[in-house]
Write a protein that holds these residues in place. Structure first.
Motif, PDB file in Angstrom:
ATOM      1  N   GLU A 142     168.883  23.388  -8.087  1.00 27.95           N
ATOM      2  CA  GLU A 142     170.232  23.728  -8.430  1.00 27.95           C
ATOM      3  C   GLU A 142     171.352  23.849  -7.217  1.00 27.95           C
ATOM      4  O   GLU A 142     172.590  23.310  -7.564  1.00 27.95           O
ATOM      5  CB  GLU A 142     170.502  25.006  -9.307  1.00 27.95           C
ATOM      6  CG  GLU A 142     169.728  25.098 -10.580  1.00 27.95           C
ATOM      7  CD  GLU A 142     169.671  26.524 -11.248  1.00 27.95           C
ATOM      8  OE1 GLU A 142     170.275  27.613 -10.793  1.00 27.95           O
ATOM      9  OE2 GLU A 142     169.016  26.691 -12.346  1.00 27.95           O
ATOM     10  N   ARG A 143     170.754  24.635  -6.266  1.00 25.68           N
ATOM     11  CA  ARG A 143     171.846  24.275  -5.108  1.00 25.68           C
ATOM     12  C   ARG A 143     172.161  23.195  -4.434  1.00 25.68           C
ATOM     13  O   ARG A 143     173.155  22.826  -4.067  1.00 25.68           O
ATOM     14  CB  ARG A 143     171.108  25.311  -4.010  1.00 25.68           C
ATOM     15  CG  ARG A 143     171.537  26.753  -4.208  1.00 25.68           C
ATOM     16  CD  ARG A 143     171.136  27.771  -3.042  1.00 25.68           C
ATOM     17  NE  ARG A 143     169.994  27.511  -2.418  1.00 25.68           N
ATOM     18  CZ  ARG A 143     168.586  28.107  -2.668  1.00 25.68           C
ATOM     19  NH1 ARG A 143     168.923  29.304  -3.348  1.00 25.68           N
ATOM     20  NH2 ARG A 143     167.707  28.187  -2.031  1.00 25.68           N
ATOM     21  N   ARG A 144     171.012  22.249  -4.462  1.00 22.18           N
ATOM     22  CA  ARG A 144     170.758  20.851  -3.874  1.00 22.18           C
ATOM     23  C   ARG A 144     171.910  20.261  -4.700  1.00 22.18           C
ATOM     24  O   ARG A 144     172.679  19.354  -4.438  1.00 22.18           O
ATOM     25  CB  ARG A 144     169.665  20.525  -4.065  1.00 22.18           C
ATOM     26  CG  ARG A 144     168.897  20.570  -2.412  1.00 22.18           C
ATOM     27  CD  ARG A 144     167.652  19.547  -2.557  1.00 22.18           C
ATOM     28  NE  ARG A 144     166.475  20.348  -1.846  1.00 22.18           N
ATOM     29  CZ  ARG A 144     165.205  20.481  -2.260  1.00 22.18           C
ATOM     30  NH1 ARG A 144     164.931  20.410  -3.439  1.00 22.18           N
ATOM     31  NH2 ARG A 144     164.602  21.368  -1.413  1.00 22.18           N
ATOM     32  N   ALA A 145     171.720  20.205  -6.104  1.00 18.32           N
ATOM     33  CA  ALA A 145     172.554  19.417  -7.000  1.00 18.32           C
ATOM     34  C   ALA A 145     174.206  19.889  -7.006  1.00 18.32           C
ATOM     35  O   ALA A 145     174.925  19.162  -6.948  1.00 18.32           O
ATOM     36  CB  ALA A 145     172.260  19.710  -8.428  1.00 18.32           C
ATOM     37  N   ALA A 146     174.363  21.253  -6.569  1.00 21.67           N
ATOM     38  CA  ALA A 146     175.744  21.677  -6.552  1.00 21.67           C
ATOM     39  C   ALA A 146     176.160  21.170  -5.177  1.00 21.67           C
ATOM     40  O   ALA A 146     177.505  20.934  -5.228  1.00 21.67           O
ATOM     41  CB  ALA A 146     175.722  23.244  -6.553  1.00 21.67           C
ATOM     42  N   ARG A 147     175.486  21.086  -4.117  1.00 27.42           N
ATOM     43  CA  ARG A 147     176.060  20.515  -2.891  1.00 27.42           C
ATOM     44  C   ARG A 147     176.461  19.100  -2.887  1.00 27.42           C
ATOM     45  O   ARG A 147     177.200  18.536  -2.492  1.00 27.42           O
ATOM     46  CB  ARG A 147     175.157  20.802  -1.582  1.00 27.42           C
ATOM     47  CG  ARG A 147     175.164  22.215  -1.115  1.00 27.42           C
ATOM     48  CD  ARG A 147     174.409  22.178   0.235  1.00 27.42           C
ATOM     49  NE  ARG A 147     172.993  21.799   0.123  1.00 27.42           N
ATOM     50  CZ  ARG A 147     171.910  22.597   0.058  1.00 27.42           C
ATOM     51  NH1 ARG A 147     172.148  23.984   0.027  1.00 27.42           N
ATOM     52  NH2 ARG A 147     170.641  22.023  -0.160  1.00 27.42           N
ATOM     53  N   GLU A 148     175.324  18.486  -3.602  1.00 20.34           N
ATOM     54  CA  GLU A 148     175.646  16.831  -4.074  1.00 20.34           C
ATOM     55  C   GLU A 148     176.706  16.875  -4.729  1.00 20.34           C
ATOM     56  O   GLU A 148     177.486  15.550  -4.438  1.00 20.34           O
ATOM     57  CB  GLU A 148     174.253  16.470  -4.565  1.00 20.34           C
ATOM     58  CG  GLU A 148     174.226  14.876  -4.534  1.00 20.34           C
ATOM     59  CD  GLU A 148     173.989  14.343  -3.259  1.00 20.34           C
ATOM     60  OE1 GLU A 148     174.506  12.987  -2.901  1.00 20.34           O
ATOM     61  OE2 GLU A 148     173.378  14.707  -2.335  1.00 20.34           O
ATOM     62  N   ALA A 149     177.046  17.409  -5.742  1.00 25.47           N
ATOM     63  CA  ALA A 149     178.056  17.342  -6.580  1.00 25.47           C
ATOM     64  C   ALA A 149     179.375  17.417  -5.770  1.00 25.47           C
ATOM     65  O   ALA A 149     180.463  16.886  -6.031  1.00 25.47           O
ATOM     66  CB  ALA A 149     177.909  18.104  -7.697  1.00 25.47           C
ATOM     67  N   ALA A 150     179.286  18.653  -5.034  1.00 19.16           N
ATOM     68  CA  ALA A 150     180.589  19.019  -4.096  1.00 19.16           C
ATOM     69  C   ALA A 150     180.743  17.911  -3.067  1.00 19.16           C
ATOM     70  O   ALA A 150     181.880  17.485  -2.823  1.00 19.16           O
ATOM     71  CB  ALA A 150     180.618  20.330  -3.446  1.00 19.16           C
ATOM     72  N   ARG A 151     179.882  17.264  -2.841  1.00 18.94           N
ATOM     73  CA  ARG A 151     180.026  16.351  -1.600  1.00 18.94           C
ATOM     74  C   ARG A 151     180.252  15.053  -2.356  1.00 18.94           C
ATOM     75  O   ARG A 151     181.305  14.180  -1.839  1.00 18.94           O
ATOM     76  CB  ARG A 151     178.693  15.827  -1.206  1.00 18.94           C
ATOM     77  CG  ARG A 151     178.910  14.946   0.346  1.00 18.94           C
ATOM     78  CD  ARG A 151     177.526  15.108   0.865  1.00 18.94           C
ATOM     79  NE  ARG A 151     176.636  14.660   0.162  1.00 18.94           N
ATOM     80  CZ  ARG A 151     175.766  13.455   0.579  1.00 18.94           C
ATOM     81  NH1 ARG A 151     176.063  12.660   1.174  1.00 18.94           N
ATOM     82  NH2 ARG A 151     174.841  13.071  -0.244  1.00 18.94           N
ATOM     83  N   ILE A 152     180.050  14.511  -3.575  1.00 19.81           N
ATOM     84  CA  ILE A 152     180.453  13.372  -4.226  1.00 19.81           C
ATOM     85  C   ILE A 152     181.596  13.356  -4.722  1.00 19.81           C
ATOM     86  O   ILE A 152     182.397  12.463  -5.109  1.00 19.81           O
ATOM     87  CB  ILE A 152     179.337  12.816  -5.026  1.00 19.81           C
ATOM     88  CG1 ILE A 152     178.072  12.487  -4.419  1.00 19.81           C
ATOM     89  CG2 ILE A 152     179.671  11.835  -6.087  1.00 19.81           C
ATOM     90  CD1 ILE A 152     177.052  12.189  -5.296  1.00 19.81           C
ATOM     91  N   ARG A 153     182.224  14.707  -5.301  1.00 20.83           N
ATOM     92  CA  ARG A 153     183.363  14.876  -6.152  1.00 20.83           C
ATOM     93  C   ARG A 153     184.485  14.284  -5.387  1.00 20.83           C
ATOM     94  O   ARG A 153     184.898  14.214  -4.444  1.00 20.83           O
ATOM     95  CB  ARG A 153     183.630  16.309  -6.099  1.00 20.83           C
ATOM     96  CG  ARG A 153     184.898  16.710  -6.974  1.00 20.83           C
ATOM     97  CD  ARG A 153     185.085  17.930  -7.175  1.00 20.83           C
ATOM     98  NE  ARG A 153     183.853  18.799  -7.403  1.00 20.83           N
ATOM     99  CZ  ARG A 153     183.654  20.102  -7.069  1.00 20.83           C
ATOM    100  NH1 ARG A 153     184.417  20.831  -6.147  1.00 20.83           N
ATOM    101  NH2 ARG A 153     182.339  20.602  -7.391  1.00 20.83           N
TER     102      ARG A 153
END
Length: 135
Positions: free
Chosen positions: A107-118
């Protein structure tokens, strides 16, 4: 020059790892105290057999040394347990704890990835010099 002769000192792999320093020093102390206690006990027996007046004081000293030797042996055991608890425990969590950690990590990785791609805002993400923010 060394034909057919064995080396004087040959390193052989040991079966167990070396004791940690605090445990080893406690063990050395215990061995010294126990050996002195055995020497005193033997002296007390020999002096008693000889009928010497020194038998009684040496026997009292041997009894006191027995208490000290017991204390030293317990010190080795306690030091070993403390060292194991502090440094030597290989933690193997249960499968449920491991699974929960994996899920949180995902979940943390997915949140970081989403924040980076946003996508960024078209203005650059911050108000310009002439713009006022609406509250």
């Amino acid at each position: 020059m060394n034909r057919g002769r064995r080396e004087l000192w040959v390193e052989e792999p040991v079966g167990r790892r070396r004791l940690p320093d605090p445990v080893r020093s406690a063990a050395v102390r215990a061995v010294l105290v126990i050996s002195l206690t055995l020497i005193q006990a033997m002296m007390a027996c020999l002096l008693a057999l000889a009928g010497s007046w020194l038998a009684f004081p040496v026997m009292l000293a041997a009894v006191g040394s027995t208490v000290a030797a017991t204390w030293a042996a317990l010190d080795v055991w306690v030091t070993r347990q403390v060292w194991k608890q502090r440094y030597g425990v290989v933690s193997e969590p249960s499968s449920t704890a491991r699974q929960l950690r994996r899920e949180r990590r995902r979940e943390r990785r997915a949140a970081r990835e989403a924040a980076r791609i946003r996508p960024r805002s078209p203005q650059g993400g911050h108000a310009g010099a002439g713009e006022l923010s609406q509250v």
